[in-house]
Enzyme design. Structure first.
Site, short mmCIF file in Angstrom:
data_model
loop_
_atom_site.label_atom_id
_atom_site.label_comp_id
_atom_site.label_asym_id
_atom_site.label_seq_id
_atom_site.Cartn_x
_atom_site.Cartn_y
_atom_site.Cartn_z
N GLU A 96 0.86 -1.20 0.00
CA GLU A 96 0.00 0.00 0.00
C GLU A 96 0.89 1.24 0.00
O GLU A 96 1.89 1.29 0.73
CB GLU A 96 -0.91 -0.07 1.25
CG GLU A 96 -1.83 1.11 1.46
CD GLU A 96 -2.94 1.28 0.44
OE1 GLU A 96 -2.62 1.38 -0.76
OE2 GLU A 96 -4.11 1.36 0.84
N ASP A 97 0.54 2.22 -0.81
CA ASP A 97 1.34 3.45 -0.87
C ASP A 97 1.30 4.20 0.45
O ASP A 97 2.31 4.59 1.00
CB ASP A 97 0.87 4.36 -2.03
CG ASP A 97 -0.63 4.68 -1.98
OD1 ASP A 97 -1.36 4.04 -1.19
OD2 ASP A 97 -1.06 5.56 -2.74
N VAL A 99 -0.98 4.31 4.33
CA VAL A 99 -2.07 3.85 5.20
C VAL A 99 -2.44 5.04 6.08
O VAL A 99 -1.60 5.56 6.82
CB VAL A 99 -1.64 2.65 6.08
CG1 VAL A 99 -2.84 2.12 6.85
CG2 VAL A 99 -1.01 1.56 5.24
N ASP A 100 -3.67 5.46 5.96
CA ASP A 100 -4.15 6.64 6.69
C ASP A 100 -5.11 6.16 7.78
O ASP A 100 -4.68 5.75 8.86
CB ASP A 100 -4.79 7.60 5.69
CG ASP A 100 -5.16 8.94 6.29
OD1 ASP A 100 -4.77 9.22 7.42
OD2 ASP A 100 -5.87 9.72 5.63
N THR A 104 -9.24 1.36 3.97
CA THR A 104 -9.01 0.73 2.66
C THR A 104 -8.40 -0.66 2.85
O THR A 104 -8.84 -1.64 2.24
CB THR A 104 -8.06 1.61 1.80
OG1 THR A 104 -8.59 2.92 1.73
CG2 THR A 104 -7.89 1.05 0.40
N ASP A 156 -1.36 10.58 -5.55
CA ASP A 156 -1.97 11.65 -6.35
C ASP A 156 -2.80 12.62 -5.53
O ASP A 156 -3.17 12.35 -4.39
CB ASP A 156 -2.90 11.04 -7.41
CG ASP A 156 -4.21 10.56 -6.78
OD1 ASP A 156 -4.16 9.83 -5.78
OD2 ASP A 156 -5.29 10.95 -7.28
#
Ligand code: IMP
Length: 172
Positions: A96-97, A99-100, A104, A156
């Site tokens: 995963e780019d 993780v917030d 997701t 992005d």
């Protein structure tokens, strides 16, 4: 005009990917490893990590959409591209780019577990701890970051900036 403030350089990204790749190569030695990149943000990270591993690995992608064109999560995550490889009995590492909140990933892990993999672990390029609401463990992380909205190296804002080779904070 939004301002781009440099946060992580290309060199630092290379160093951390190489450090994490060594750990993963050791942990998965003699295991059938499948990397699953989460589209679209992880496409560059997946390509670089896959090439940095010293063990054989297969690559696939899963599509998930959580954010629209704004910067806060809706909490509603839909799978937009299914996985193609057979995961049964395999060791899966989700890439995963960022993780917030973790919402997701929770959705993706639930989805992947339906295919009966032997194990599912998580590797994140960026781990934004502060806004975590989901109960997940990031097994491998390249960078821990506090907050801010980051772009570049696959990440992005409204589909822009993915092509930047380093990581920047986007300030309005
Ligand atoms: P989460 O579900 O809140 O953990 O959000 C994860 C997804 O939101 C990531 O895969 C990104 O697509 C997006 N996201 C979260 N924070 C950022 C950011 O700072 N920049 C760009 N995308 C982000």
């Amino acid at each position: 005009m939004p301002k781009l403030i440099p946060v992580i350089t290309e060199e630092e990204i290379k160093e951390q990917i190489s450090r994490v790749a060594k750990e993963i190569s050791k942990d998965y030695e003699d295991k059938k490893l499948i990397l699953i990149g989460v589209l679209k943000g992880s496409f560059i990270f997946t390509a670089d990590l896959s090439r940095s591993l010293s063990i054989p690995n297969q690559v696939d992608f899963v599509g998930a959409s959580s954010y629209g064109s704004n910067t806060s999560t809706s909490g509603e995550v839909t799978i937009t591209k299914d996985v193609g490889l057979d995961l049964e009995g395999k060791h899966v590492l989700v890439l995963e780019d960022i993780v917030d909140t973790g919402l997701t990933l929770i959705r993706i892990i639930d989805y992947l577990k339906k295919f009966n993999p032997e194990s599912v672990k998580i590797c994140a390029l960026l781990n934004k701890h502060e806004r975590r609401t989901a109960d997940i463990t990031v097994d491998y992380e390249c960078f821990a970051i506090p907050k801010g909205f980051l772009v570049g190296y696959g990440l992005d804002y409204a589909e822009d900036y993915r092509n930047l080779p380093a990581i920047f904070n986007l300030e309005e």
